[in-house]
Design an enzyme around this catalytic site. Structure first.
Site, PDB file in Angstrom:
ATOM      1  N   ILE A  58      37.453  41.494  40.576  1.00 30.10           N
ATOM      2  CA  ILE A  58      37.567  40.776  41.848  1.00 30.10           C
ATOM      3  C   ILE A  58      38.720  41.386  42.632  1.00 30.10           C
ATOM      4  CG2 ILE A  58      38.075  38.556  42.942  1.00 30.10           C
ATOM      5  CD1 ILE A  58      35.312  38.598  41.669  1.00 30.10           C
ATOM      6  N   LYS A  59      38.407  41.900  43.816  1.00 25.38           N
ATOM      7  CA  LYS A  59      39.420  42.553  44.648  1.00 25.38           C
ATOM      8  C   LYS A  59      40.102  41.537  45.552  1.00 25.38           C
ATOM      9  CE  LYS A  59      39.226  46.883  46.670  1.00 25.38           C
ATOM     10  NZ  LYS A  59      38.543  47.920  47.436  1.00 25.38           N
ATOM     11  N   ILE A  60      41.424  41.525  45.475  1.00 23.30           N
ATOM     12  CA  ILE A  60      42.227  40.557  46.233  1.00 23.30           C
ATOM     13  C   ILE A  60      43.402  41.285  46.871  1.00 23.30           C
ATOM     14  CG2 ILE A  60      43.662  38.474  46.030  1.00 23.30           C
ATOM     15  CD1 ILE A  60      42.019  37.777  43.472  1.00 23.30           C
TER      16      ILE A  60
END
Length: 333
Positions: free
Chosen positions: A135-137
């Protein structure tokens, strides 16, 4: 027999493709792939992927009902589209795909966690386990806190838009799986700020990633470093040996076409013996260091705004396409 730069790089660094273009991924065959709203928008506009876009839109409309406004359908369709592209990419690569949460949530910890759960759930419905998804944050303080919670739940995160040491150390202390320091965007800022050009080891982006890598290895953090946002192959050559490098198809092809000796530049064992001062980053330290680092401050703000704008543009494009599909006579497709 001499080998290409890419073949040599693969021996010391995990090579990742930075694209949403499935055909390009099939060509370069990376271990992993990363996507972001800009890359998904670019891929969604290609004729080759029109069917994926259309099917995703119609499915979102079906989920929400015929009376749902097109902008609401488009919003759901983007989430579904990111997962649809991710699924296709995972059918080609052996490793993981990075899928980004809405950049407009970058300063909202709870909303980021909620959307991350939704993305993972969508992948699981497609039969894809969470171990194959990052998950890219964005690396805001709030984003890092969201990632810390998600990692405790076994959801792995890729902290992106990372430009400063304070962001990197905060991520490592939070136990995130992976960080993506942006090499090229750091170079862009310094070139504009100083009017000078930088090459090879003098490149400020290269220096930033090298410093972060050495710090992580010196103090034994489990967080791995994936250099990102490259402007030229020279930057990649200077970071040979980094845990991972995510590279555009164009630069991957350039590396594959060139034969020359590629020495290891980053070395975990050497880093362990370096004299490096340890720092601890709490919120007050993070805010202070961020305010004092003009480059990191400017590029994080600009990056979040850029990804937010790309997302808004894609949602408009999807809403427009939905209206076209709704106007088509039954059986026309």
């Amino acid at each position: 027999m001499s080998q290409s730069l890419l073949a040599q790089l693969r021996k010391m660094t995990t090579v990742v493709a930075d694209t949403g273009d499935i055909q390009a991924i099939e060509k370069v065959r990376p271990q992993d792939a990363t996507t972001n709203p800009s890359l998904i928008t670019a891929a969604a506009g290609m004729p080759a992927y029109q069917k994926i876009v259309d099917d995703t839109l119609l499915d979102a409309k079906k989920q929400l009902g015929d009376s749902a406004p097109s902008d609401k359908v488009a919003k759901l369709a983007f989430e579904n589209l990111a997962v649809a592209f991710g699924k296709q990419i995972l059918a080609i690569i052996p490793g993981r795909v990075s899928t980004e949460v809405d950049a407009r949530l970058s300063y909202d910890t709870e909303a980021t966690i909620k959307q991350a759960h939704a993305i993972i759930e969508k992948y699981q419905k497609q039969g894809i386990g969470r171990e194959r998804v990052l998950i890219k944050i964005a690396s805001t303080w709030e984003g890092i806190r969201a990632a810390e919670q998600l990692e405790k739940e076994g959801i792995h995160c890729n902290l992106t838009l990372l430009f400063g040491m304070h962001q990197a150390v905060a991520c490592a202390e939070a136990g995130v799986t992976l960080i993506s320091p942006f090499v090229g965007r750091i170079l862009d800022w310094y070139k504009k700020d100083t009017g000078k050009d930088y090459v090879g080891a003098d490149d400020p982006g290269v220096q930033s990633v090298t410093r972060i890598y050495n710090y992580f290895k010196k103090f034994g953090y489990k967080t791995v470093v994936m250099g990102a946002s490259f402007r030229n192959t020279g930057e990649i050559i200077e970071l040979a040996g980094c845990d991972l490098l995510t590279i555009s198809p164009k630069l991957l092809e350039e590396l594959d076409a060139k034969e020359a000796e590629l020495p290891r530049k980053l070395d975990a064992e050497k880093a362990k013996g370096m004299e490096i001062e340890r720092i601890t980053v709490d919120k007050a330290t993070f805010d202070k260091m961020h305010a004092e680092d003009r480059m990191a401050h400017d590029k994080l703000k600009e990056g979040i705004e850029g990804f937010s704008e790309a997302l808004e543009n894609l949602e408009k494009l999807l809403a427009k396409r939905l209206e076209e599909l709704s106007a088509e006579p039954v059986g026309a497709k």
